[in-house]
Design a protein around this motif. Sequence first.
Motif, PDB file in Angstrom:
ATOM      1  N   LEU A  51      -3.336  13.235  -0.908  1.00  0.00           N
ATOM      2  CA  LEU A  51      -3.921  11.971  -0.971  1.00  0.00           C
ATOM      3  C   LEU A  51      -2.901  11.283  -2.212  1.00  0.00           C
ATOM      4  CD1 LEU A  51      -7.577  13.195  -0.664  1.00  0.00           C
ATOM      5  CD2 LEU A  51      -6.491  11.361   1.109  1.00  0.00           C
ATOM      6  N   ALA A  52      -3.218   9.827  -2.209  1.00  0.00           N
ATOM      7  CA  ALA A  52      -2.583   8.955  -2.998  1.00  0.00           C
ATOM      8  C   ALA A  52      -3.519   8.814  -3.798  1.00  0.00           C
ATOM      9  CB  ALA A  52      -1.869   7.957  -2.746  1.00  0.00           C
ATOM     10  N   SER A  85       1.399  11.998   0.499  1.00  0.00           N
ATOM     11  CA  SER A  85       0.101  11.511   0.930  1.00  0.00           C
ATOM     12  C   SER A  85       1.705  10.392   2.701  1.00  0.00           C
ATOM     13  CB  SER A  85      -0.258  10.326   0.052  1.00  0.00           C
ATOM     14  OG  SER A  85       0.439   9.304  -0.542  1.00  0.00           O
ATOM     15  N   LYS A  98      -8.422  10.891   8.219  1.00  0.00           N
ATOM     16  CA  LYS A  98      -7.664  10.971   7.934  1.00  0.00           C
ATOM     17  C   LYS A  98      -6.870  11.221   9.812  1.00  0.00           C
ATOM     18  CE  LYS A  98      -4.506  11.562   5.029  1.00  0.00           C
ATOM     19  NZ  LYS A  98      -3.280  12.167   4.076  1.00  0.00           N
ATOM     20  N   GLN A 113       1.494  10.851   6.931  1.00  0.00           N
ATOM     21  CA  GLN A 113       1.518   9.976   7.291  1.00  0.00           C
ATOM     22  C   GLN A 113       2.803   9.646   8.085  1.00  0.00           C
ATOM     23  OE1 GLN A 113      -2.018  10.037   7.829  1.00  0.00           O
ATOM     24  NE2 GLN A 113      -2.694   8.128   6.628  1.00  0.00           N
ATOM     25  N   GLY A 114       3.672   9.982   8.590  1.00  0.00           N
ATOM     26  CA  GLY A 114       4.462   9.351   9.019  1.00  0.00           C
ATOM     27  C   GLY A 114       5.288   8.140   8.482  1.00  0.00           C
ATOM     28  N   LEU A 115       5.576   8.062   7.175  1.00  0.00           N
ATOM     29  CA  LEU A 115       6.435   7.431   6.528  1.00  0.00           C
ATOM     30  C   LEU A 115       7.599   8.118   5.464  1.00  0.00           C
ATOM     31  CD1 LEU A 115       3.719   4.297   5.058  1.00  0.00           C
ATOM     32  CD2 LEU A 115       5.141   4.519   7.083  1.00  0.00           C
ATOM     33  N   ASP A 161       2.309   7.524  -5.939  1.00  0.00           N
ATOM     34  CA  ASP A 161       1.003   8.674  -6.828  1.00  0.00           C
ATOM     35  C   ASP A 161       1.909   9.672  -5.900  1.00  0.00           C
ATOM     36  OD1 ASP A 161      -1.081   7.907  -7.763  1.00  0.00           O
ATOM     37  OD2 ASP A 161      -1.576   9.730  -6.215  1.00  0.00           O
ATOM     38  N   ASN A 162       1.491   9.832  -5.389  1.00  0.00           N
ATOM     39  CA  ASN A 162       1.988  10.737  -4.137  1.00  0.00           C
ATOM     40  C   ASN A 162       2.403  10.977  -2.893  1.00  0.00           C
ATOM     41  OD1 ASN A 162       1.396  13.320  -2.496  1.00  0.00           O
ATOM     42  ND2 ASN A 162      -0.650  13.761  -2.803  1.00  0.00           N
ATOM     43  N   LYS A 186       1.602   8.327 -11.210  1.00  0.00           N
ATOM     44  CA  LYS A 186       1.827   9.775 -11.019  1.00  0.00           C
ATOM     45  C   LYS A 186       3.302  10.506 -10.840  1.00  0.00           C
ATOM     46  CE  LYS A 186      -2.351  11.018 -10.019  1.00  0.00           C
ATOM     47  NZ  LYS A 186      -2.849  10.059  -9.974  1.00  0.00           N
ATOM     48  N   ASN A 220      -4.670   6.832  -6.976  1.00  0.00           N
ATOM     49  CA  ASN A 220      -4.724   5.418  -7.378  1.00  0.00           C
ATOM     50  C   ASN A 220      -5.153   4.527  -6.130  1.00  0.00           C
ATOM     51  OD1 ASN A 220      -2.041   6.075  -5.771  1.00  0.00           O
ATOM     52  ND2 ASN A 220      -1.415   4.450  -6.893  1.00  0.00           N
ATOM     53  N   LEU A 221      -5.534   5.176  -4.628  1.00  0.00           N
ATOM     54  CA  LEU A 221      -5.985   4.659  -3.873  1.00  0.00           C
ATOM     55  C   LEU A 221      -7.643   5.214  -3.295  1.00  0.00           C
ATOM     56  CD1 LEU A 221      -2.522   4.218  -1.315  1.00  0.00           C
ATOM     57  CD2 LEU A 221      -3.163   2.903  -3.361  1.00  0.00           C
ATOM     58  N   ARG A 241       2.669   1.580  -3.187  1.00  0.00           N
ATOM     59  CA  ARG A 241       1.516   2.027  -4.209  1.00  0.00           C
ATOM     60  C   ARG A 241       1.337   3.167  -4.006  1.00  0.00           C
ATOM     61  NH1 ARG A 241      -3.377  -0.647  -4.403  1.00  0.00           N
ATOM     62  NH2 ARG A 241      -2.931  -1.433  -2.488  1.00  0.00           N
ATOM     63  N   ALA A 242       1.408   4.356  -2.995  1.00  0.00           N
ATOM     64  CA  ALA A 242       0.933   5.787  -2.569  1.00  0.00           C
ATOM     65  C   ALA A 242       2.060   6.323  -2.841  1.00  0.00           C
ATOM     66  CB  ALA A 242       0.681   5.832  -0.944  1.00  0.00           C
ATOM     67  N   ASP A 274      -8.107   2.492   1.840  1.00  0.00           N
ATOM     68  CA  ASP A 274      -6.760   3.127   1.975  1.00  0.00           C
ATOM     69  C   ASP A 274      -5.938   3.727   2.678  1.00  0.00           C
ATOM     70  OD1 ASP A 274      -7.459   0.659   1.349  1.00  0.00           O
ATOM     71  OD2 ASP A 274      -6.380   0.454  -1.221  1.00  0.00           O
ATOM     72  N   ASN A 275      -6.022   5.391   1.837  1.00  0.00           N
ATOM     73  CA  ASN A 275      -5.130   6.669   2.119  1.00  0.00           C
ATOM     74  C   ASN A 275      -5.739   6.828   3.709  1.00  0.00           C
ATOM     75  OD1 ASN A 275      -4.291   8.928   0.366  1.00  0.00           O
ATOM     76  ND2 ASN A 275      -5.630   7.520  -0.665  1.00  0.00           N
ATOM     77  N   ILE A 276      -6.393   6.517   4.285  1.00  0.00           N
ATOM     78  CA  ILE A 276      -6.820   6.471   5.878  1.00  0.00           C
ATOM     79  C   ILE A 276      -6.369   6.018   6.455  1.00  0.00           C
ATOM     80  CG2 ILE A 276      -8.594   6.430   7.804  1.00  0.00           C
ATOM     81  CD1 ILE A 276     -10.611   7.491   5.578  1.00  0.00           C
ATOM     82  N   VAL A 277      -5.373   4.454   6.338  1.00  0.00           N
ATOM     83  CA  VAL A 277      -5.215   3.550   6.804  1.00  0.00           C
ATOM     84  C   VAL A 277      -3.211   3.346   6.573  1.00  0.00           C
ATOM     85  CG1 VAL A 277      -4.897   0.927   6.694  1.00  0.00           C
ATOM     86  CG2 VAL A 277      -7.394   1.580   6.653  1.00  0.00           C
ATOM     87  N   LEU A 278      -3.594   3.960   5.812  1.00  0.00           N
ATOM     88  CA  LEU A 278      -1.790   4.124   5.164  1.00  0.00           C
ATOM     89  C   LEU A 278      -1.299   4.912   6.312  1.00  0.00           C
ATOM     90  CD1 LEU A 278       0.529   4.422   3.048  1.00  0.00           C
ATOM     91  CD2 LEU A 278      -0.142   6.537   2.634  1.00  0.00           C
ATOM     92  N   GLY A 279      -0.249   3.678   7.071  1.00  0.00           N
ATOM     93  CA  GLY A 279       0.737   4.164   7.919  1.00  0.00           C
ATOM     94  C   GLY A 279       0.781   4.526   9.996  1.00  0.00           C
ATOM     95  N   LEU A 335       0.872  -0.876   0.051  1.00  0.00           N
ATOM     96  CA  LEU A 335      -0.035   0.048   0.028  1.00  0.00           C
ATOM     97  C   LEU A 335       0.798   1.062  -0.075  1.00  0.00           C
ATOM     98  CD1 LEU A 335      -2.772   0.951   0.684  1.00  0.00           C
ATOM     99  CD2 LEU A 335      -2.795   0.940   2.654  1.00  0.00           C
TER     100      LEU A 335
END
Lengths: 313, 535
Positions: free
Chosen positions: B107-108, A185, B170, A189-191, A181-182, A302, B110-111, A177-178, B115-120, A174
């Motif tokens: 926000l990504a 994002s 998020k 989220q702290g990654l 794209d961006n 993207k 493509n997701l 893929r993120a 998925d964007n909310i759960v990411l990380g 996940l």
Amino acid sequence: MEIIDILLAASFWEAAIRIATPLIFGVLGALICERAGVLNLGIEGIFTAGAMAGWMAVWLGAGLWGGVLVAALAGGFFGLIHAILTVPLGLSQHVSGIGVTLLATSLSYFTYRTALPDVSSPPRIEPFRPLDIPFLSDLPFIGQALFSQTAMTMLALVLVFVTGWVLYRTPLGLAIRAVGDNPSSVEAQGLSVYGLRIGAVVVGSSLMALGGAFLTMSAFDAFFFGMINGRGWVCIALTVFASWRPGKALIGALLFGAFDAFQVRLQTEVGAFLPSQVFLMMPYILSIIALIVVARKADYPKALLVPWFKGQR
Amino acid sequence: MSSAAHTSSETSQDLLLSLAGVTKRFGPLVANDAIDLTVHKGEIVALLGENGAGKTTLMNILFGHYVADEGTVTVAGRDGDLEQLEPGAPQAALDAGIGMVHQHFTLAENLTGLDNIVLGTEPIFRLRRDRSTARAKLGELMAGSGLNVDLDQPVHKLTVGEKQRVEILKALYRDARLLVLDEPTAVLTPQEADSLFAILRKLAATGLAVIIIAHKLAEVLAVSHRIAVLRGGAKVGEMKTSDANHKSIAELMVGREVPASRRTPREAGKPVITLADVIIDRGDSRRSLHGVNVTAREGEILGIAGVSGNGQAALAQLIAGLDKPDSGTVEIFGETITKFDAHTFAQNGIARIPEDRHHDGMVGSMTVAENIAIEDVRSPEYQKLGFLDFDAIRTRAEHAIADYDVRCPGPDAPARLLSGGNIQKLILARVLEKSPKLILANQPSRGLDVGAQSEVHRRLLEARQGGAAVILISEDLDELLTISDQIAVIHAGHITPAMPTDSIDRSELGLMMAGQKAAPHAPDGTTTTKPGETA
């Protein structure tokens, strides 16, 4: 008709899968890099390095799986160079990738020549043997086409599944893929954007190197100059064809393998009235046509090719 | 409900965030000058200020992107004790329950929203993802707040308003206790903004603290409990919203009296552009016009009111010469146009202030001077022996910078360094210095602060006084009612006949924009919006 006979022969499909194997490794590697936002044009050189390093390790007595490991490490090393240049330093991915291809290819040839200054014909190793799986290998048709391949082909097929699982079913996939794209994002989220991208490029490059290693350790039993012969570039095109999906990558690689196996057979069957080069061109021309059809609608990640710097929005 | 939360927030044990004496310098520039700010549980605080007042710097310190030179940031822990927030550590801010919704969404696309909310939020090296727990928690959050959005849609399929909801979810999913929204309404339609405010009030009632960074006064007055005003890096005022009024805040923000824009009566002249029964069909209702009649006259501002996405883009493209009608005619000064290209229209004295000033209004990598000359490079004024005459271009730019008060390092600075308001001034300079016959102003003051907004209005009125026709496409009712002479409403590709501004009732205008009411008293039955046809 002869063409039908060709397509129905188990030996034809056996050859198609064998030819597809290095491409499967390569496309998987390329799509992992690109999903994270990094184009890796180092692929052609990384294939060469993998072919050379794996073969030489075995020749020096490392054992076949030892050779596979050494090839993967060599690929990871060149991947790391590309990743450092393009991710934290943000250099042009095209320029860095071509640089890595030149560097890896030249270093491989240099090492080979330095280690073996006086040989005219390359020394041979004992390569991977076709598997003989009880029952499965004895099945009609599929036993020969699929279950009598070498262990590396089986590894490639398993990796298609593994890559798909990781990308779509795990938190790591996940995040990859993120980040393609961006990247913001992921950062929000702290990654770590850099960590994800560098990791993806290193792992992807290791897979590419396995494609090279397959050539010297499974398809053939020696290393010689020019043996990669554009397979890396084909993988870059197949990645677009596959829409960055592992399942479609497998289909694309098999399609190319089938074209190639087909043209060899067609040459011997009906080749009298056309020069052999026409047949050699065939898989490439068909790939280009397939690519044009698919790539018009291609949905690129993207952030592919776009460098990202900390603190930037 | 919100008043109850507000009253209880007066007590000190509800204190959630306290900034004390925060100072940040960039070289000689003092971006934040000893700023104090407190936020309590359940309170909505509006942080107001013009561009460059220091709002963003202050929030970047709160989020650990910058380290303050002086002062402290303290946050109440989940047990209620005040603790100093580790400076320069974004992760610490996240952990302390501070959530941020940026103006440009992170926000990504493509997701999916989920998925964007759960990411990380889960350990990264795991063989499986646990979506059912997340779904359950989000279901509760959505039910409690009204932040409804389809979480299984890829984000690129969501509207801007829905994307913003995903952003807020998020933060809430991470148990945010303080939510900071940066210019949340800049990208929203008025309806979306209203629904956002309703949600924020609901969230505040459950104890969430909210900081809204804003410059639209009306919205701030409607939603916040308290207002803090920044100007030039310092806090110049703080008041309860109930004690505040529009004029006093505007003056606090700008630091001087803001001249109210006022039209002086003026006879309209002859028609400059006339669209007759123009049809443009692009399949998509956002980009189509269904038989519109529009006339813009000299010395008159014609407002085109409408919620964005109702055909304004098609209208703007057509008037700028970037598109041609499928049927119907366009006349400029009585001549029927047959050649639709931007050059022909520009030759006829039509100038445009584009909707997206950053992408269509300038070239960021080119200098301020080049951007001012860019539409006129063919004119002999800027040429010497067929080459560009950079001295002439620079001289013109220097005048424009002085006359229009464009704040920039100089004519040779890259245009991308300019703030939104200054880019708009640059575009105004480019457009108005040519003494155009018709100015197409598409959302000219969107996202601008009060000072810049009043400057845009003043300039447009000045051009009108000088005899130019102005077509003002806007969704800001205040703007439309203040400076337009006539207003027509655009909805679903239909445009009503123009109505004199003085005869228009504000709430009726709102209903017409929403497509719920036809135009009143159409003069000769030529109305193009028929009830029931607008779906």
